[in-house]
Design an enzyme around this catalytic site. Structure first.
Site, PDB file in Angstrom:
ATOM      1  N   HIS A  23       1.046  -1.322   0.000  1.00 44.39           N
ATOM      2  CA  HIS A  23       0.124  -0.116   0.019  1.00 44.39           C
ATOM      3  C   HIS A  23       0.685   0.999  -0.115  1.00 44.39           C
ATOM      4  O   HIS A  23       0.895   2.148   1.120  1.00 44.39           O
ATOM      5  CB  HIS A  23      -1.084   0.016   1.100  1.00 44.39           C
ATOM      6  CG  HIS A  23      -2.078  -0.737   1.199  1.00 44.39           C
ATOM      7  ND1 HIS A  23      -2.680  -1.401   2.228  1.00 44.39           N
ATOM      8  CD2 HIS A  23      -2.637  -1.471   0.128  1.00 44.39           C
ATOM      9  CE1 HIS A  23      -3.915  -2.145   1.739  1.00 44.39           C
ATOM     10  NE2 HIS A  23      -3.577  -2.380   0.605  1.00 44.39           N
ATOM     11  N   HIS A  80     -11.100  -9.414  -6.761  1.00 42.80           N
ATOM     12  CA  HIS A  80     -11.068  -8.133  -6.284  1.00 42.80           C
ATOM     13  C   HIS A  80     -10.268  -7.285  -7.053  1.00 42.80           C
ATOM     14  O   HIS A  80      -9.505  -7.822  -7.902  1.00 42.80           O
ATOM     15  CB  HIS A  80     -10.294  -8.459  -4.720  1.00 42.80           C
ATOM     16  CG  HIS A  80      -9.749  -7.150  -4.137  1.00 42.80           C
ATOM     17  ND1 HIS A  80     -10.547  -5.893  -4.201  1.00 42.80           N
ATOM     18  CD2 HIS A  80      -8.692  -7.018  -3.240  1.00 42.80           C
ATOM     19  CE1 HIS A  80      -9.838  -4.908  -3.212  1.00 42.80           C
ATOM     20  NE2 HIS A  80      -8.753  -5.892  -2.766  1.00 42.80           N
ATOM     21  N   GLU A  82      -8.363  -4.709  -6.670  1.00 39.95           N
ATOM     22  CA  GLU A  82      -7.173  -4.004  -6.265  1.00 39.95           C
ATOM     23  C   GLU A  82      -5.899  -4.506  -6.945  1.00 39.95           C
ATOM     24  O   GLU A  82      -5.867  -5.831  -7.304  1.00 39.95           O
ATOM     25  CB  GLU A  82      -6.786  -3.941  -4.694  1.00 39.95           C
ATOM     26  CG  GLU A  82      -5.722  -3.299  -4.383  1.00 39.95           C
ATOM     27  CD  GLU A  82      -5.527  -3.090  -2.773  1.00 39.95           C
ATOM     28  OE1 GLU A  82      -6.428  -3.778  -2.001  1.00 39.95           O
ATOM     29  OE2 GLU A  82      -5.043  -1.872  -2.298  1.00 39.95           O
ATOM     30  N   ASP A  84      -3.001  -5.506  -6.767  1.00 42.13           N
ATOM     31  CA  ASP A  84      -1.837  -6.744  -6.294  1.00 42.13           C
ATOM     32  C   ASP A  84      -2.621  -7.995  -6.902  1.00 42.13           C
ATOM     33  O   ASP A  84      -1.972  -9.161  -6.978  1.00 42.13           O
ATOM     34  CB  ASP A  84      -1.748  -6.649  -5.031  1.00 42.13           C
ATOM     35  CG  ASP A  84      -2.917  -6.647  -4.000  1.00 42.13           C
ATOM     36  OD1 ASP A  84      -4.024  -5.890  -4.454  1.00 42.13           O
ATOM     37  OD2 ASP A  84      -2.789  -7.035  -2.744  1.00 42.13           O
ATOM     38  N   HIS A 148     -11.838  -5.925   1.768  1.00 40.39           N
ATOM     39  CA  HIS A 148     -11.901  -4.424   2.305  1.00 40.39           C
ATOM     40  C   HIS A 148     -12.340  -3.649   1.123  1.00 40.39           C
ATOM     41  O   HIS A 148     -11.938  -2.398   1.596  1.00 40.39           O
ATOM     42  CB  HIS A 148     -10.532  -4.341   3.097  1.00 40.39           C
ATOM     43  CG  HIS A 148      -9.344  -4.387   2.085  1.00 40.39           C
ATOM     44  ND1 HIS A 148      -8.430  -3.272   1.613  1.00 40.39           N
ATOM     45  CD2 HIS A 148      -8.919  -5.015   1.032  1.00 40.39           C
ATOM     46  CE1 HIS A 148      -7.777  -3.431   0.889  1.00 40.39           C
ATOM     47  NE2 HIS A 148      -7.984  -4.555   0.239  1.00 40.39           N
ATOM     48  N   ASP A 167      -8.441 -11.245   0.237  1.00 40.38           N
ATOM     49  CA  ASP A 167      -7.613 -10.798   0.972  1.00 40.38           C
ATOM     50  C   ASP A 167      -7.947 -11.299   2.601  1.00 40.38           C
ATOM     51  O   ASP A 167      -7.218 -11.216   3.437  1.00 40.38           O
ATOM     52  CB  ASP A 167      -7.887  -9.093   1.138  1.00 40.38           C
ATOM     53  CG  ASP A 167      -7.065  -8.505   0.022  1.00 40.38           C
ATOM     54  OD1 ASP A 167      -5.937  -8.984  -0.524  1.00 40.38           O
ATOM     55  OD2 ASP A 167      -7.400  -7.508  -0.584  1.00 40.38           O
ATOM     56  N   TYR A 195      -2.302  -8.050   9.837  1.00 40.44           N
ATOM     57  CA  TYR A 195      -3.036  -7.841   8.808  1.00 40.44           C
ATOM     58  C   TYR A 195      -4.354  -7.397   9.074  1.00 40.44           C
ATOM     59  O   TYR A 195      -4.914  -6.382   8.511  1.00 40.44           O
ATOM     60  CB  TYR A 195      -3.033  -9.209   7.805  1.00 40.44           C
ATOM     61  CG  TYR A 195      -3.629  -9.076   6.507  1.00 40.44           C
ATOM     62  CD1 TYR A 195      -2.782  -8.843   5.373  1.00 40.44           C
ATOM     63  CD2 TYR A 195      -4.794  -9.143   6.170  1.00 40.44           C
ATOM     64  CE1 TYR A 195      -3.154  -8.762   4.033  1.00 40.44           C
ATOM     65  CE2 TYR A 195      -5.526  -9.094   4.925  1.00 40.44           C
ATOM     66  CZ  TYR A 195      -4.675  -8.853   3.854  1.00 40.44           C
ATOM     67  OH  TYR A 195      -5.189  -8.806   2.476  1.00 40.44           O
ATOM     68  N   HIS A 228      -3.030 -13.707  -0.126  1.00 38.77           N
ATOM     69  CA  HIS A 228      -1.716 -13.413   0.358  1.00 38.77           C
ATOM     70  C   HIS A 228      -1.409 -14.420   1.570  1.00 38.77           C
ATOM     71  O   HIS A 228      -2.348 -14.748   2.311  1.00 38.77           O
ATOM     72  CB  HIS A 228      -1.807 -12.073   1.234  1.00 38.77           C
ATOM     73  CG  HIS A 228      -2.031 -10.791   0.185  1.00 38.77           C
ATOM     74  ND1 HIS A 228      -1.142 -10.377  -0.776  1.00 38.77           N
ATOM     75  CD2 HIS A 228      -3.039 -10.070   0.170  1.00 38.77           C
ATOM     76  CE1 HIS A 228      -1.765  -9.453  -1.124  1.00 38.77           C
ATOM     77  NE2 HIS A 228      -2.899  -8.986  -0.730  1.00 38.77           N
TER      78      HIS A 228
HETATM   79 FE1  FEO Z   1      -7.030  -5.534  -1.372  1.00 43.93          FE
HETATM   80 FE2  FEO Z   1      -4.634  -7.959  -1.595  1.00 43.93          FE
HETATM   81  O1  FEO Z   1      -5.674  -6.457  -2.110  1.00 43.93           O
END
Ligand code: FEO
Length: 398
Positions: A23, A80, A82, A84, A148, A167, A195, A228
Site C-alpha cells: 500500500h 477483487h 485492487e 495486487d 476490504h 484478502d 494484517y 496473500h
Molecule cells: Fe486488497 Fe490484496 O488487495
C-alpha cells in the site's frame, strides 16, 4: 511451474521474498509476502485472480508454460480489483481477449476505473450465483463488500471444498511451502493479526455480519486459500475462529504506551507509567513505543491487542509533535472501539499537549479518562505520584 493445492487445483501465484512495504509505504513487510493466484483444471480451466503488475510478464509466461496454450483458460474469476490481484489482467487479456471475467458489479467499476474501458467480457455475479466447472463441481460466489473494498468477493469450489477468500484470512508472509502447517506458527499468527489490525479493523462490523452469513451457508471448508500468505490447510477453521474474536472489539489484558519526546521529560513519564501499571497489575502486559522510531503497523497491532492506551507528547507550537499527530491520524482511521485512553506530556510554557491529545483520542473513538500527567519542564516526585491515579484509571474495568 504450478504447485498442487488439492486434486486439480494449483497455486500459480508470486512469492515476493524481497517486498518491504505494501500500500505504497503504508504497511511494513517484515517476512516477505505473496500474491496467490490459483488454477482450477477440471472440464473447465479457471484462473482465480492474478498477481501485481510488476510480475505480469513472468506470470503470463508461467501460465503459458503450465497450460501450453493460454486459450485453454475458459474463464477468469477476479475476486477483487485492487492491483495486487488484478494487475496482470491487462497483459493476460491482451493475449486471450474475450475470455469471460467473473466479478462483482463493483469490480467492473474498480477494474475499468484503474485500467480503462477495454471491452473486457465481464460476467457480473452476486452472492449465491454459481458456475459449473465440470466433473460435478461448481464455483459459488459470495460478495464480501468492504472486506476490504466494495468490490471484494470470495469464491467457493464445491467437491474440493476450497474457499478462495481473497484478502480475508490473508497475511503478508512469504511461505515457500505454501501451507499453514509448513509455516512458522508464531510468525504466521503475528502476521495474520497484523494484517487484520492494520487493514480490516475499520470493517469489523461488516466482517462480523459476513462471518455469520458464511456460517449459515453450512459449507464444509477443507481449505481456505487467501490471496496473500499461507494457505490454511491444517484446521482451516482456526483462522475463521480467530476472525470471529478479532472482529468483536477484540482486546487482551494489555496496555500500550505510545509517545514521542523532545528532551526526555515525556519519555521519563512514559516509562514511569509503564512501571506503575506493572506494579499495580502484574498480570497486565505493558508495552512502550516511541512512535517516531517504532514501526507504526507493529505498534497498531499492539494497540489492537490492548484494552487501554496512553499517548504522550510534549507541547510544541501550542500543539503536539508531528510524529504523534500523524500517528493519531492513522489511529483514528482504524476505528478501534471499546478501548480506554489517557494523555500525558511535558511543557515549558503554554502547555496544550494534554488537552490536544485528549481531544484527538476522543475523536479517534477512545474512551478518554480524565486522569492525566502534565509536567512543567521535568517530572518531579509530585508528577510521578500522579501516575498512580493515571495507571489505576487505565486499569479499572468498568
Ligand atoms: Fe486488497 Fe490484496 O488487495
Amino acid at each position: 511451474m504450478k504447485r498442487s493445492v488439492k486434486n486439480n487445483v494449483s497455486w500459480v501465484g508470486w512469492l515476493d521474498w524481497e517486498l518491504e512495504t505494501f500500500h505504497g509505504d503504508d504497511f511494513s513487510i517484515h517476512n516477505g509476502s505473496s500474491q496467490n493466484a490459483y488454477l482450477i483444471e477440471e472440464e473447465k480451466t479457471v484462473l482465480i485472480d492474478t498477481v501485481w503488475a510488476p510480475h505480469r510478464f513472468e506470470f503470463v509466461e508461467n501460465l503459458k508454460s503450465v497450460l501450453g496454450d493460454l486459450h485453454r483458460i475458459d474463464f477468469i474469476v477476479a475476486n477483487h480489483g485492487e492491483i495486487d490481484h488484478s494487475g496482470s489482467l491487462p497483459a493476460l487479456l491482451d493475449a486471450i481477449p474475450g475470455t469471460p471475467v467473473y466479478c462483482t458489479a463493483n469490480a467492473v467499476k474498480s477494474l475499468e476505473g484503474q485500467f480503462g474501458k477495454r471491452g473486457w467480457n465481464f460476467r457480473v455475479v452476486k452472492t449465491g450465483d454459481s458456475v459449473d466447472v465440470g466433473n460435478g463441481k461448481k464455483l459459488i460466489f459470495v460478495e464480501m463488500p468492504m472486506l476490504h473494498w466494495p468490490d471484494s468477493m470470495a469464491t467457493y469450489l464445491t467437491g474440493d471444498n476450497i474457499l478462495f477468500s481473497n484478502d480475508a484470512f490473508g497475511q503478508h508472509y512469504a511461505v515457500e511451502e505454501l501451507f499453514n502447517d509448513r509455516a512458522d506458527s508464531c510468525v504466521l499468527w503475528r502476521e495474520a493479526m497484523k494484517y487484520y489490525a492494520n487493514i480490516l479493523t475499520p470493517f469489523s462490523a461488516q466482517a462480523k455480519r459476513k462471518l455469520a452469513e458464511i456460517a449459515a451457508l453450512k459449507l464444509p471448508f477443507d481449505i481456505i486459500a487467501p490471496s496473500h500468505g499461507a494457505i490454511w490447510r491444517d484446521d482451516p477453521m482456526q483462522i475463521v475462529r480467530a476472525y470471529a474474536k478479532w472482529c468483536d472489539a477484540y482486546q487482551e489484558d494489555q496496555i500500550t504506551i505510545a509517545y514521542d519526546t523532545m528532551w526526555e521529560a515525556t519519555a521519563k513519564i512514559a516509562h514511569a507509567l509503564a512501571e506503575e501499571i506493572a506494579r499495580q497489575s502484574p498480570a497486565t502486559i505493558v508495552k512502550v513505543f516511541n512512535v517516531a522510531k517504532a514501526d507504526k503497523n507493529d505498534v497498531m497491532t499492539e494497540v489492537f491487542k490492548s484494552r487501554a492506551i496512553a499517548v504522550g507528547s510534549p507541547t510544541v507550537g501550542n500543539d503536539i509533535l508531528s510524529s504523534v499527530s500523524g500517528w493519531l491520524s492513522f489511529l483514528k482511521s482504524l476505528k478501534f472501539r471499546n478501548k480506554k485512553a489517557a494523555a500525558f506530556g511535558a511543557y515549558g510554557w503554554s502547555g496544550e499537549c494534554v488537552k490536544v491529545l485528549q481531544a484527538r483520542l476522543a475523536d479517534a473513538g477512545f474512551i478518554v479518562v480524565p486522569e492525566n500527567v502534565r509536567v512543567l519542564w521535568n517530572p518531579t516526585e509530585t508528577d510521578f505520584a500522579q501516575l498512580l491515579a493515571l495507571a489505576a484509571a487505565l486499569l479499572k474495568r468498568e
